[in-house]
Design a protein around this motif. Structure first.
Motif, PDB file in Angstrom:
ATOM      1  N   ASN A  68      33.187   3.021 -40.186  1.00 19.59           N
ATOM      2  CA  ASN A  68      32.535   4.263 -39.776  1.00 19.59           C
ATOM      3  C   ASN A  68      31.036   4.207 -40.115  1.00 19.59           C
ATOM      4  O   ASN A  68      30.527   3.192 -40.598  1.00 19.59           O
ATOM      5  CB  ASN A  68      33.226   5.470 -40.421  1.00 19.59           C
ATOM      6  CG  ASN A  68      33.211   5.403 -41.941  1.00 19.59           C
ATOM      7  OD1 ASN A  68      32.158   5.239 -42.551  1.00 19.59           O
ATOM      8  ND2 ASN A  68      34.392   5.524 -42.554  1.00 19.59           N
ATOM      9  N   SER A  69      30.349   5.306 -39.862  1.00 19.66           N
ATOM     10  CA  SER A  69      28.895   5.310 -40.034  1.00 19.66           C
ATOM     11  C   SER A  69      28.476   5.102 -41.489  1.00 19.66           C
ATOM     12  O   SER A  69      27.379   4.593 -41.751  1.00 19.66           O
ATOM     13  CB  SER A  69      28.307   6.617 -39.503  1.00 19.66           C
ATOM     14  OG  SER A  69      28.849   7.742 -40.178  1.00 19.66           O
ATOM     15  N   ALA A  70      29.352   5.464 -42.431  1.00 22.34           N
ATOM     16  CA  ALA A  70      29.028   5.222 -43.840  1.00 22.34           C
ATOM     17  C   ALA A  70      29.000   3.728 -44.136  1.00 22.34           C
ATOM     18  O   ALA A  70      28.075   3.224 -44.789  1.00 22.34           O
ATOM     19  CB  ALA A  70      30.047   5.929 -44.736  1.00 22.34           C
ATOM     20  N   HIS A  71      30.014   3.006 -43.668  1.00 19.24           N
ATOM     21  CA  HIS A  71      30.013   1.550 -43.825  1.00 19.24           C
ATOM     22  C   HIS A  71      28.779   0.930 -43.171  1.00 19.24           C
ATOM     23  O   HIS A  71      28.121   0.050 -43.740  1.00 19.24           O
ATOM     24  CB  HIS A  71      31.259   0.929 -43.170  1.00 19.24           C
ATOM     25  CG  HIS A  71      32.564   1.327 -43.779  1.00 19.24           C
ATOM     26  ND1 HIS A  71      33.415   2.223 -43.165  1.00 19.24           N
ATOM     27  CD2 HIS A  71      33.183   0.932 -44.914  1.00 19.24           C
ATOM     28  CE1 HIS A  71      34.496   2.368 -43.904  1.00 19.24           C
ATOM     29  NE2 HIS A  71      34.381   1.604 -44.970  1.00 19.24           N
ATOM     30  N   LEU A  72      28.477   1.373 -41.966  1.00 19.10           N
ATOM     31  CA  LEU A  72      27.370   0.794 -41.200  1.00 19.10           C
ATOM     32  C   LEU A  72      26.024   1.071 -41.864  1.00 19.10           C
ATOM     33  O   LEU A  72      25.136   0.205 -41.897  1.00 19.10           O
ATOM     34  CB  LEU A  72      27.378   1.336 -39.773  1.00 19.10           C
ATOM     35  CG  LEU A  72      28.609   0.959 -38.934  1.00 19.10           C
ATOM     36  CD1 LEU A  72      28.638   1.759 -37.639  1.00 19.10           C
ATOM     37  CD2 LEU A  72      28.645  -0.532 -38.634  1.00 19.10           C
ATOM     38  N   THR A  73      25.868   2.268 -42.423  1.00 16.93           N
ATOM     39  CA  THR A  73      24.609   2.610 -43.091  1.00 16.93           C
ATOM     40  C   THR A  73      24.398   1.755 -44.329  1.00 16.93           C
ATOM     41  O   THR A  73      23.280   1.288 -44.593  1.00 16.93           O
ATOM     42  CB  THR A  73      24.597   4.097 -43.469  1.00 16.93           C
ATOM     43  OG1 THR A  73      24.757   4.890 -42.287  1.00 16.93           O
ATOM     44  CG2 THR A  73      23.298   4.483 -44.153  1.00 16.93           C
ATOM     45  N   LEU A  74      25.459   1.511 -45.091  1.00 19.14           N
ATOM     46  CA  LEU A  74      25.345   0.640 -46.266  1.00 19.14           C
ATOM     47  C   LEU A  74      24.975  -0.782 -45.858  1.00 19.14           C
ATOM     48  O   LEU A  74      24.174  -1.443 -46.536  1.00 19.14           O
ATOM     49  CB  LEU A  74      26.652   0.648 -47.052  1.00 19.14           C
ATOM     50  CG  LEU A  74      27.010   1.955 -47.759  1.00 19.14           C
ATOM     51  CD1 LEU A  74      28.375   1.848 -48.413  1.00 19.14           C
ATOM     52  CD2 LEU A  74      25.947   2.328 -48.794  1.00 19.14           C
ATOM     53  N   ALA A  75      25.531  -1.245 -44.765  1.00 20.68           N
ATOM     54  CA  ALA A  75      25.194  -2.591 -44.293  1.00 20.68           C
ATOM     55  C   ALA A  75      23.735  -2.674 -43.873  1.00 20.68           C
ATOM     56  O   ALA A  75      23.051  -3.674 -44.134  1.00 20.68           O
ATOM     57  CB  ALA A  75      26.103  -2.983 -43.130  1.00 20.68           C
ATOM     58  N   GLU A  76      23.237  -1.620 -43.239  1.00 22.77           N
ATOM     59  CA  GLU A  76      21.841  -1.595 -42.799  1.00 22.77           C
ATOM     60  C   GLU A  76      20.867  -1.662 -43.974  1.00 22.77           C
ATOM     61  O   GLU A  76      19.748  -2.173 -43.845  1.00 22.77           O
ATOM     62  CB  GLU A  76      21.579  -0.322 -41.985  1.00 22.77           C
ATOM     63  CG  GLU A  76      22.121  -0.367 -40.571  1.00 22.77           C
ATOM     64  CD  GLU A  76      21.292  -1.280 -39.684  1.00 22.77           C
ATOM     65  OE1 GLU A  76      20.058  -1.164 -39.702  1.00 22.77           O
ATOM     66  OE2 GLU A  76      21.898  -2.108 -38.984  1.00 22.77           O
TER      67      GLU A  76
END
Length: 229
Positions: free
Chosen positions: A67-75
């Motif tokens: 989800n967007s939380a996972h993606l934001t941490l990766a960014e």
């Protein structure tokens, strides 16, 4: 040198992708007792049941997305050194693009020998069946740290937390030991933030953002980057 952000993540972040959790109302433990599916004794007593339980978890994992939380941490890795220490056994952090993930409780997408802990195999989302063996002929088991077993990555995780410039706790109430003790290793001058929609603060000196991970993490990142400018 880039600041080191250490993230302690738990089941709440994965729940927002649709994965069942163990402890919430309607969670997995309402269908199965921990003593039936998540202990070495359970595997000795009824390996077929234990294997089916984790095969179902693996099948469910294949069907969901980060989800967007996972993606934001990766960014965040574009601008910071980021290490994620997770209690989760899913691969959603990796699929989102995070490059430094430490799994405290094992990984659903791997199997290991029931006799030799160092014989570990990548299986993806495939099932493990009775009769599936390692190269030495021993039954394969899920590469999961069951209740009553040691957590082999704890020492490494403690060292990682001790090197943090920022500590972010998300998706976990930090009620399960030994993982809950990791916050004790952060330096006293390091800012600690907990993202949790409800319940008591899990870290006494932490700032608490009362939002879900998908809302709270982007907010925290915006504040972090604005201070860095």
């Amino acid at each position: 040198m880039k600041d080191h952000i250490v993230v302690l993540s738990g089941s709440g972040i994965s729940a927002e992708s649709g994965l069942s959790t163990f402890r919430d109302s309607g969670g997995l433990w309402e269908k199965y007792s921990v003593y039936d599916v998540a202990t070495p004794e359970a595997f000795q007593r009824d390996p077929g049941l234990v294997l089916r339980f984790y095969n179902e978890r693996r099948r469910q994992l294949k069907e969901v997305e980060p989800n967007s939380a996972h993606l934001t941490l990766a960014e965040l890795e574009k601008d910071y050194l980021v290490t994620i220490v997770t209690q989760n056994v899913d691969d959603l952090h990796e699929r989102a693009g995070s490059g430094n993930v430490v799994h405290l409780h094992g990984e659903l997408t791997r199997a290991r020998s029931s006799k030799r802990d160092d014989l570990i195999y990548d299986i993806g989302y495939e099932p493990i069946s009775p009769g599936d063996t390692c190269e030495l002929g021993s039954q394969l088991r899920p590469h999961i740290v069951w209740f009553g077993e040691e957590v082999p990555m704890m020492e490494a995780a403690a060292a990682i937390v001790g090197s943090a410039d920022h500590l972010l706790v998300v998706g976990t109430s930090l009620q399960v030991y030994p993982a809950a003790g990791l916050v004790d290793f952060v330096d006293v001058d390091v800012p600690v933030t907990v993202i949790d929609p409800g319940g008591p603060a899990s870290v006494s000196r932490a700032r608490v953002i009362r939002k879900r991970a998908t809302d709270g993490i982007p907010e925290w990142v915006r504040e972090l980057t604005s201070r860095a400018r």
